[in-house]
Design an enzyme around this catalytic site. Structure first.
Site, PDB file in Angstrom:
ATOM      1  N   ASP A  60     -14.918   6.542   1.884  1.00 41.17           N
ATOM      2  CA  ASP A  60     -15.146   5.269   2.431  1.00 41.17           C
ATOM      3  C   ASP A  60     -15.211   4.138   2.004  1.00 41.17           C
ATOM      4  O   ASP A  60     -13.757   4.200   0.042  1.00 41.17           O
ATOM      5  CB  ASP A  60     -16.596   4.821   3.009  1.00 41.17           C
ATOM      6  CG  ASP A  60     -16.805   5.602   3.809  1.00 41.17           C
ATOM      7  OD1 ASP A  60     -17.398   5.079   4.752  1.00 41.17           O
ATOM      8  OD2 ASP A  60     -17.716   6.819   3.659  1.00 41.17           O
ATOM      9  N   ASP A  61     -14.071   2.545   2.219  1.00 40.87           N
ATOM     10  CA  ASP A  61     -13.354   1.879   2.173  1.00 40.87           C
ATOM     11  C   ASP A  61     -14.036   1.397   0.845  1.00 40.87           C
ATOM     12  O   ASP A  61     -13.523   0.250   0.595  1.00 40.87           O
ATOM     13  CB  ASP A  61     -13.062   0.721   2.786  1.00 40.87           C
ATOM     14  CG  ASP A  61     -12.097   1.373   4.270  1.00 40.87           C
ATOM     15  OD1 ASP A  61     -10.977   1.894   3.878  1.00 40.87           O
ATOM     16  OD2 ASP A  61     -13.089   2.033   5.039  1.00 40.87           O
ATOM     17  N   CYS A  70       0.769  -0.825  -0.515  1.00 35.44           N
ATOM     18  CA  CYS A  70       0.071  -0.673   0.466  1.00 35.44           C
ATOM     19  C   CYS A  70       1.143   1.414  -0.290  1.00 35.44           C
ATOM     20  O   CYS A  70       0.551   2.114  -0.079  1.00 35.44           O
ATOM     21  CB  CYS A  70      -0.706   0.768   0.827  1.00 35.44           C
ATOM     22  SG  CYS A  70      -2.118  -0.881   1.369  1.00 35.44           S
ATOM     23  N   ASP A  96      -9.189  -3.834  -5.068  1.00 40.00           N
ATOM     24  CA  ASP A  96      -7.244  -3.309  -3.686  1.00 40.00           C
ATOM     25  C   ASP A  96      -6.704  -4.202  -4.655  1.00 40.00           C
ATOM     26  O   ASP A  96      -6.717  -5.481  -4.757  1.00 40.00           O
ATOM     27  CB  ASP A  96      -7.563  -3.801  -2.656  1.00 40.00           C
ATOM     28  CG  ASP A  96      -6.266  -2.391  -2.044  1.00 40.00           C
ATOM     29  OD1 ASP A  96      -6.033  -2.623  -2.500  1.00 40.00           O
ATOM     30  OD2 ASP A  96      -7.386  -2.326  -1.161  1.00 40.00           O
ATOM     31  N   ASP A 128     -10.104   0.915   7.477  1.00 41.94           N
ATOM     32  CA  ASP A 128      -9.081  -0.249   7.498  1.00 41.94           C
ATOM     33  C   ASP A 128      -8.041   1.095   7.240  1.00 41.94           C
ATOM     34  O   ASP A 128      -7.693   2.040   7.127  1.00 41.94           O
ATOM     35  CB  ASP A 128      -8.896  -0.764   7.366  1.00 41.94           C
ATOM     36  CG  ASP A 128      -8.966  -0.909   5.425  1.00 41.94           C
ATOM     37  OD1 ASP A 128      -9.138  -0.044   5.226  1.00 41.94           O
ATOM     38  OD2 ASP A 128      -8.870  -1.959   4.721  1.00 41.94           O
ATOM     39  N   ASP A 185     -11.865  -4.280   2.636  1.00 46.90           N
ATOM     40  CA  ASP A 185     -12.365  -3.210   2.554  1.00 46.90           C
ATOM     41  C   ASP A 185     -13.778  -3.644   2.487  1.00 46.90           C
ATOM     42  O   ASP A 185     -14.552  -2.699   2.558  1.00 46.90           O
ATOM     43  CB  ASP A 185     -12.043  -3.114   0.906  1.00 46.90           C
ATOM     44  CG  ASP A 185     -10.937  -2.244   0.445  1.00 46.90           C
ATOM     45  OD1 ASP A 185     -10.411  -1.436   2.085  1.00 46.90           O
ATOM     46  OD2 ASP A 185     -10.586  -1.427  -0.443  1.00 46.90           O
TER      47      ASP A 185
END
Length: 347
Positions: free
Chosen positions: A60-61, A21, A78, A234, A101
């Site tokens: 938001d995720d 990430c 992701d 997260d 997520d």
């Protein structure tokens, strides 16, 4: 092409400019990009389902659309470049990160497809198969179907998933629901960013960090929903403070982080002291500094709190037994973020 049977197999992290990430687009640039494409462009024409969570929620995720009064669909994607050299472990970590997520919204993942970019002239397909096997293992352990996906010939190896889940729309977690008076809970220790940077530079393996990244956030998510917690996210590439800032901004509150309570992986402090800090972590710190009252926090402390995590834990506005309370939510003050105490004892 590399020989997969060699006694010295290729180090995957050497085929990518960044890892995990930490290779995200910097948060400030991403904010500007999203704003430029979302403003003034309206919404879907005659949509089949109601959008409950989208760009207006502050980032938001995952996106959430309502099916009926008790069910909503959660959808996300992701992927990232290698964060460790072992292909099976990378697959596990990338899958756990993608599934996270859905867990970060309080949902349950039900189906996923693979996303794979592969430098087929540089790395053997047998290595890609190991990556996919690791991802499949974690998806199946989560009770999530994995079927097919999409692949491209790429300059760098990349892997992840597109995931669909379900959630109760009245019980989901979201960024903008943090209320003053609530404690802040963190469900995984920090430090994967600096340890991954050390791994990339030296080849040193950190088993605790690998298992932390490969661990699902499923149990913490379920427990949070059952306890009535309604705000969370997260902690991944933008670091603890970056994701905390997104929560504070969305809910128009101030989040206070007690850095003495923040759990750290073994070796993380030393990795910072030895200079193993990714560019992503430094960009995170640059981004959140204008919005943060750091108090007496040292430079090392700030880097740890901004450390670009891969497949990190959940940051929740509420108390979750078995996990440390690391701060509290206050009414909006002069700064969205306030840091108290000190993380590192090595400064």
């Amino acid at each position: 092409m590399s020989d997969p049977t060699s006694e010295n197999p290729p180090r995957l992290t050497q085929f990518a400019h960044g890892g995990g990430c930490a290779c995200k687009i910097p948060p400030g640039e991403l904010d500007a990009l999203v704003a430029s494409v979302s403003q003034g462009h309206g919404s879907a024409v005659d949509p089949a389902l109601e959008l409950l969570v989208g760009l207006d929620g502050g980032g938001d995720d995952a996106a959430v659309v309502r099916l009926d009064g008790e069910r909503a669909v959660v959808t996300t994607a992701d992927f990232f470049t290698p964060v460790v050299d072992d292909p099976y472990d990378w697959g596990r970590i990338a899958a756990a990160n993608a599934l996270s997520d859905v867990y970060a919204m309080g949902g349950t993942p039900v189906a996923a497809v693979n996303l794979l970019g592969w430098p087929r002239e540089k790395l053997p397909m047998e290595t890609a198969a190991r990556v996919l096997s690791g991802g499949r293992h974690v998806a199946h352990s989560a009770g999530c179907h994995l079927a097919g996906g999409h692949s491209v010939d790429d300059l760098e190896p990349k892997y992840g998933m597109s995931v669909v889940g379900i959630v109760d729309p009245e019980r989901m977690l979201r960024l903008d629901a943090a209320s003053p008076g609530l404690p802040l809970t963190l469900t995984k220790p920090l430090g994967t960013g600096v340890l991954n940077a050390r791994h990339k530079a030296t080849g040193t393996v950190f088993p605790e960090a690998v298992e932390t990244m490969a661990a699902l956030n499923r149990d913490a998510s379920r427990a949070a929903v059952e306890r009535g917690i309604r705000s969370g996210t997260d902690v991944t590439g933008f670091g603890l403070l970056g994701h905390a800032y997104k929560m504070a901004r969305a809910a128009e509150v101030t989040l206070v982080v007690d850095s003495t309570a923040v759990p750290l992986l073994a070796g993380a402090q030393q990795a910072v002291a030895d200079g193993y800090v990714s560019g992503g972590t430094r960009r995170n710190l640059d981004w959140i500094t204008p919005f943060t009252d750091f108090g007496s926090a040292s430079g090392y402390d700030r880097l740890l709190l901004a450390d670009a995590q891969t497949s990190g834990g959940l940051l929740l506005a509420g108390e979750l037994p078995g996990h440390p309370v690391i701060g509290e939510v206050l009414p909006r003050g002069d700064f969205p973020l306030v840091v108290r105490g000190t993380v590192s004892t090595e400064n």
